[in-house]
Design an enzyme around this catalytic site. Structure first.
Site, PDB file in Angstrom:
ATOM      1  N   LYS A   1     -12.883  -0.680  -2.469  1.00  0.00           N
ATOM      2  CA  LYS A   1     -13.176   0.404  -1.526  1.00  0.00           C
ATOM      3  C   LYS A   1     -11.954   1.298  -1.344  1.00  0.00           C
ATOM      4  CE  LYS A   1     -12.929   0.825   2.941  1.00  0.00           C
ATOM      5  NZ  LYS A   1     -12.488   2.230   3.011  1.00  0.00           N
TER       6      LYS A   1
ATOM      7  N   CYS B   1       4.636   3.033   2.308  1.00  0.00           N
ATOM      8  CA  CYS B   1       4.936   1.843   3.112  1.00  0.00           C
ATOM      9  C   CYS B   1       6.360   1.360   2.881  1.00  0.00           C
ATOM     10  CB  CYS B   1       3.930   0.742   2.845  1.00  0.00           C
ATOM     11  SG  CYS B   1       3.581   0.521   1.114  1.00  0.00           S
TER      12      CYS B   1
HETATM   13  P1  ADP Z   1      -4.065   3.626   7.809  1.00  0.00           P
HETATM   14  O1  ADP Z   1      -3.786   3.274   9.232  1.00  0.00           O
HETATM   15  O2  ADP Z   1      -2.875   3.865   7.011  1.00  0.00           O
HETATM   16  O3  ADP Z   1      -5.175   4.632   7.635  1.00  0.00           O
HETATM   17  P2  ADP Z   1      -5.783   1.401   7.521  1.00  0.00           P
HETATM   18  O4  ADP Z   1      -5.230   0.040   7.512  1.00  0.00           O
HETATM   19  O5  ADP Z   1      -6.532   1.878   8.713  1.00  0.00           O
HETATM   20  O6  ADP Z   1      -4.592   2.331   7.139  1.00  0.00           O
HETATM   21  O7  ADP Z   1      -6.738   1.622   6.264  1.00  0.00           O
HETATM   22  C1  ADP Z   1      -6.506   1.055   5.008  1.00  0.00           C
HETATM   23  C2  ADP Z   1      -7.840   0.706   4.393  1.00  0.00           C
HETATM   24  O8  ADP Z   1      -8.471  -0.305   5.180  1.00  0.00           O
HETATM   25  C3  ADP Z   1      -8.833   1.854   4.341  1.00  0.00           C
HETATM   26  O9  ADP Z   1      -9.563   1.768   3.129  1.00  0.00           O
HETATM   27  C4  ADP Z   1      -9.730   1.592   5.539  1.00  0.00           C
HETATM   28  O10 ADP Z   1     -11.021   2.154   5.421  1.00  0.00           O
HETATM   29  C5  ADP Z   1      -9.795   0.082   5.543  1.00  0.00           C
HETATM   30  N1  ADP Z   1     -10.123  -0.537   6.831  1.00  0.00           N
HETATM   31  C6  ADP Z   1      -9.950  -0.045   8.079  1.00  0.00           C
HETATM   32  N2  ADP Z   1     -10.356  -0.932   9.004  1.00  0.00           N
HETATM   33  C7  ADP Z   1     -10.793  -2.031   8.326  1.00  0.00           C
HETATM   34  C8  ADP Z   1     -11.319  -3.317   8.719  1.00  0.00           C
HETATM   35  N3  ADP Z   1     -11.470  -3.646   9.988  1.00  0.00           N
HETATM   36  N4  ADP Z   1     -11.630  -4.202   7.745  1.00  0.00           N
HETATM   37  C9  ADP Z   1     -11.448  -3.900   6.442  1.00  0.00           C
HETATM   38  N5  ADP Z   1     -10.967  -2.714   6.014  1.00  0.00           N
HETATM   39  C10 ADP Z   1     -10.636  -1.783   6.932  1.00  0.00           C
END
Ligand code: ADP
Length: 489
Positions: free
Chosen positions: A193, A301
């Site tokens: 994804k 990062c």
């Molecule tokens: P950032 O804060 O840098 O946007 P995130 O950690 O929110 O990074 O996002 C990194 C990836 O994780 C994206 O592909 C996002 O859609 C996905 N993501 C966000 N929340 C969740 C979750 N609860 N479980 C799995 N994947 C998630």
């Protein structure tokens, strides 16, 4: 049965990017389905979302929003493909992976332009770093496919099954390559994804996977936001999770996986120390500091976001940094002269701007270059803070933007103590003329990667990953294979 989305998308016509003449050849579909079982298919609930160009705020395309049912379909396709894929001769698997690498190289200009359009990074970086490195990862891991017995002598290396892979928006194509290449080389199948703001190069990669003739279902790519990611993490048919993203989401994933048999790797945030000793080649170090924090708008990062400079050269280094910052061009990501592109999203710009206010509120002295920025789009001028201390939030927290926090030190031990005073442990840098100091510092900084007299150097042969809140497990090199295998005696 999957609904073929290919036809639908082509009927909808190509949308030419709204960029200058130089990108006329770049074609982005108006709409993308999910890549499941070797086909682009419509999402079960028929929902799509926009992906925008952060430099213009214009819509580039619409991509499918994958629901739990779509993720389930993708996992089942990956499971079905697993048996034949794992039974295939390893050298044959390798050939497919080489093919992805070669097609990616052939289409490198298109990949680079789409990466810059969708994510905002300067075309120079997409063209010279992201795309060639992504191809290099496929080449590197293709080579391991039939040599696993040499990678782990005396042990039986077995693939894990279906790997769920969730990636962030800062290096969309490169992170897809980091994840997919070793997984396939080890005999796993994948459901990947991409991040919600940068799905387009992953969809291009899906086209490459199809054109390379990879058996249907070996690689599945589903688009969506956090809920789609969570559906992958929680799916009982997934055997391994590879996640790169924020520490916050990494924690949620780790909790969700506790007590399951799923193997996982988490590559999370960072707040790297870049340490400059007085005996360093100062001009070279200044370039390294600039690269360390402003590369990819600081959406990195492992960015060198904390600078520690030895007191006797602090004034000189800071002045040179400010002079150099004045020469940086902020603007159109598709212009070859651009140094700093667009901030990836409105949301990320808001986060960065909130930290600029926090830093000033904490008493830090903020300096920003005076360059012009376009009226539309999301922009942040290169920024540095002086007069900050260890307890300040701009020193402790990951900003993920072009913002450098500067502190000084007198002795080696003081630099080391300050460098290690962080919840993170992903990367670091040291600049000095003395080899002994390099060895001592690189062994003492608690970080997965420590660069010496350089910064942000990446190579497929080299493992990457963090300590503490920067995550666990390693990607890249031999370690990257281990993460996708069960090793038996
Ligand atoms: P950032 O804060 O840098 O946007 P995130 O950690 O929110 O990074 O996002 C990194 C990836 O994780 C994206 O592909 C996002 O859609 C996905 N993501 C966000 N929340 C969740 C979750 N609860 N479980 C799995 N994947 C998630």
């Amino acid at each position: 049965m999957a609904t073929p989305e290919n036809k639908l998308a082509f009927d909808a016509g190509w949308q030419y990017s709204p960029a200058p003449e130089s990108t006329d050849h770049i074609k982005v579909r108006k709409r993308y389905g999910l890549f499941i079982g070797g086909d682009f298919v419509a999402p079960e609930k028929g929902k799509y979302f926009d992906t925008v160009n952060p430099a213009t705020e214009e819509k580039l395309s619409r991509v499918a929003l994958a629901s739990d049912a779509d993720v389930d379909k993708a996992v089942k396709a990956a499971r079905k493909a697993y048996g034949p894929w794992v039974r295939m001769k390893p050298a044959e698997r390798g050939k497919y992976i080489y093919r992805i690498a070669r097609i990616m190289q052939e289409r490198s200009r298109e990949f680079a332009a789409i990466e810059s359009l969708d994510g905002g990074k300067p075309i120079r970086e997409s063209r010279d770093v992201d795309v060639p490195l992504a191809a290099a990862h496929f080449f590197y891991y293709a080579g391991w496919a039939d040599k696993l017995e040499y990678a782990f002598p005396g042990r039986k290396a077995r693939p894990l099954g279906v790997a769920g892979q969730i990636i962030p928006w800062n290096f969309p194509l490169l992170m897809a390559a980091w994840k997919i290449a070793p997984a396939l080389a080890c005999g796993n199948t994948v459901v990947l994804k991409p991040a919600e703001t940068t799905p387009l190069t992953a969809m291009k990669l899906a086209e490459v996977v199809a054109d390379a003739g990879i058996p249907d279902g070996v690689v599945n790519i589903v688009t969506g936001a956090g809920e789609t990611g969570a559906a992958i993490v929680n799916h009982p048919g997934v055997d391994k999770i590879a996640f790169t993203g924020s520490t916050e989401v990494g924690r949620i994933i780790q909790q969700a996986l506790a007590g399951t048999n799923k193997k996982y790797t988490l590559e999370l945030g960072g707040k790297a120390a870049n340490i400059i000793f007085a005996d360093a080649a100062i001009d070279q170090a200044v370039e390294g500091i600039i690269n360390g924090i402003f590369f990819n708008q600081g959406h990195v990062c492992c960015a060198g976001s904390r600078l520690f400079v030895q007191e006797s050269v602090a004034e000189e280094v800071i002045q040179k940094l400010k002079d150099r910052m004045e020469t940086l061009i902020v603007g159109d990501p598709l212009d070859k002269n651009t140094d700093i592109g667009a901030i990836n999203s409105r949301q990320q710009l808001d986060t960065i701007e909130s930290y600029l206010a926090i830093g000033q509120g904490e008493g830090g002295e903020m300096y920003q270059s005076s360059c012009p920025v376009p009226d539309k789009g999301y922009w942040c001028r290169p920024t540095l803070f002086t007069g900050v201390s260890q307890s300040n939030r701009v020193v402790q927290e990951e900003i993920f933007g072009p913002v450098l926090a500067i502190q000084t030190f007198r002795t080696f031990d003081e630099a080391l103590t300050k460098a290690n005073n962080t919840p993170y442990g992903l990367s670091g840098g040291v600049w000095t003329d003395k080899g002994a100091k390099i060895f001592k510092m690189t062994q003492s900084v608690r970080a997965g990667v420590v660069w010496a007299n350089t910064f942000n150097k990446f190579d497929p042969t080299s493992p990457f990953g963090g300590y503490k809140e920067s995550g666990m497990g390693r990607e890249g090199g031999l370690h990257g294979l281990d993460a996708y295998l069960r090793l038996e005696a």
